[in-house]
Design a protein around this motif. Structure first.
Motif, PDB file in Angstrom:
ATOM      1  N   ALA A 119     -20.637 -13.866  -1.144  1.00 41.38           N
ATOM      2  CA  ALA A 119     -20.490 -13.784   0.312  1.00 41.38           C
ATOM      3  C   ALA A 119     -19.330 -12.866   0.673  1.00 41.38           C
ATOM      4  N   PHE A 120     -18.233 -12.961  -0.092  1.00 40.23           N
ATOM      5  CA  PHE A 120     -17.078 -12.090   0.150  1.00 40.23           C
ATOM      6  C   PHE A 120     -17.446 -10.634  -0.064  1.00 40.23           C
TER       7      PHE A 120
ATOM      8  N   TYR B 207     -20.396  -9.251   0.006  1.00 44.33           N
ATOM      9  CA  TYR B 207     -21.381  -8.842   1.012  1.00 44.33           C
ATOM     10  C   TYR B 207     -20.679  -8.517   2.334  1.00 44.33           C
ATOM     11  N   THR B 208     -19.760  -9.400   2.742  1.00 47.29           N
ATOM     12  CA  THR B 208     -19.018  -9.179   3.988  1.00 47.29           C
ATOM     13  C   THR B 208     -18.163  -7.927   3.906  1.00 47.29           C
ATOM     14  N   LEU B 209     -17.477  -7.769   2.766  1.00 46.15           N
ATOM     15  CA  LEU B 209     -16.648  -6.586   2.571  1.00 46.15           C
ATOM     16  C   LEU B 209     -17.488  -5.318   2.613  1.00 46.15           C
TER      17      LEU B 209
ATOM     18  N   ILE C 139     -20.306  -4.844   4.204  1.00 47.67           N
ATOM     19  CA  ILE C 139     -20.712  -4.594   5.590  1.00 47.67           C
ATOM     20  C   ILE C 139     -19.575  -3.943   6.370  1.00 47.67           C
ATOM     21  N   LEU C 140     -18.355  -4.453   6.172  1.00 45.38           N
ATOM     22  CA  LEU C 140     -17.197  -3.893   6.868  1.00 45.38           C
ATOM     23  C   LEU C 140     -16.940  -2.449   6.467  1.00 45.38           C
TER      24      LEU C 140
END
Length: 240
Positions: A16-17, A19-21, A23-24
């Motif tokens: 999840a980390f 994936y979020t990173l 996207i950012l």
């Protein structure tokens, strides 16, 4: 929880980390590409308005819904060379030599601000000011300053010094709702941008830091001193 369960939770959290990173990072790159695409477009075409102009007209219309900005594009060759020299002399004497940043001026400004314990001096070049005026808000933050630096690099990489100065002269603020050299010349002196004298050009350069404080042609003792300084520096100012 069993050891296998802990590992699964940790694995899910890590994914999840990442994936979020991801996207950012993609979003940040997309924003930079959006900025750079506009810079490339402005090699040949004029912006309809700058971010600073949009913010200013919104402020004016909060008081008067019919408020409009005074702005008219003036090609580089139709702007007085006196104004070009005055602006470079006042705002960025090393404009023709640097690549967007005057590191010596930045170092001196940092030292001065540290001595005073607050921000009393800046060292923004014409390219940095243009980056801010075209794209950014007036807020002060490290993130905005970092974005300004990136856009400044884009401007210096993609545009000629002549084009950078042309854009700057056309989108600088010179009065309440007055933007660009043409509107400034008419507002303050009733002439077009190509007819500005050395004295008039020095006045416009002198009021650039706080243009809304001065009524048309109003010369305070401080402005008079700035005019004299700018006039003395103008012969040595290099312009494209």
């Amino acid at each position: 929880m069993a050891r296998g369960g802990v590992r699964r939770v940790a694995h899910i959290a890590w994914k999840a980390f990442c994936y979020t990173l991801g996207i950012l990072v993609v979003a940040a790159l997309a924003v930079q590409l959006w900025f750079f695409a506009h810079v490339l477009w402005w090699r040949s075409f004029q912006p309809e308005q700058s971010a600073f102009m949009a913010a200013r007209v919104a402020q004016l219309r909060a008081k008067d819904p019919r408020a409009k900005l005074a702005h008219q594009w003036a090609p580089y060759e139709r702007v007085s060379s006196q104004l070009k020299r005055a602006v470079v002399a006042a705002e960025d004497a090393k404009f023709m030599d640097h690549e967007g940043f005057d590191w010596e001026a930045i170092s001196k400004a940092i030292e001065k601000n540290e001595r005073k314990g607050r921000v009393v001096s800046g060292a923004s070049t014409i390219s940095q000011q243009l980056a801010k005026n075209l794209f950014l808000s007036g807020e002060r933050s490290w993130i905005r300053k970092a974005q300004e630096a990136v856009i400044t690099w884009m401007l210096e990489s993609a545009l000629s010094k002549r084009r950078i100065l042309e854009l700057y002269l056309n989108y600088a603020e010179w009065g309440e709702g007055v933007f660009g050299a043409e509107a400034a010349a008419r507002y303050h002196f009733g002439v077009n941008a190509g007819a500005l004298s050395a004295q008039q050009a020095a006045f416009l350069a002198a009021v650039l830091p706080s243009p809304r404080r001065y009524a048309p042609g109003r010369i305070t003792p401080y402005v008079a001193g700035r005019i004299d300084t700018i006039l003395a520096r103008m012969p040595a100012a290099q312009i494209p």
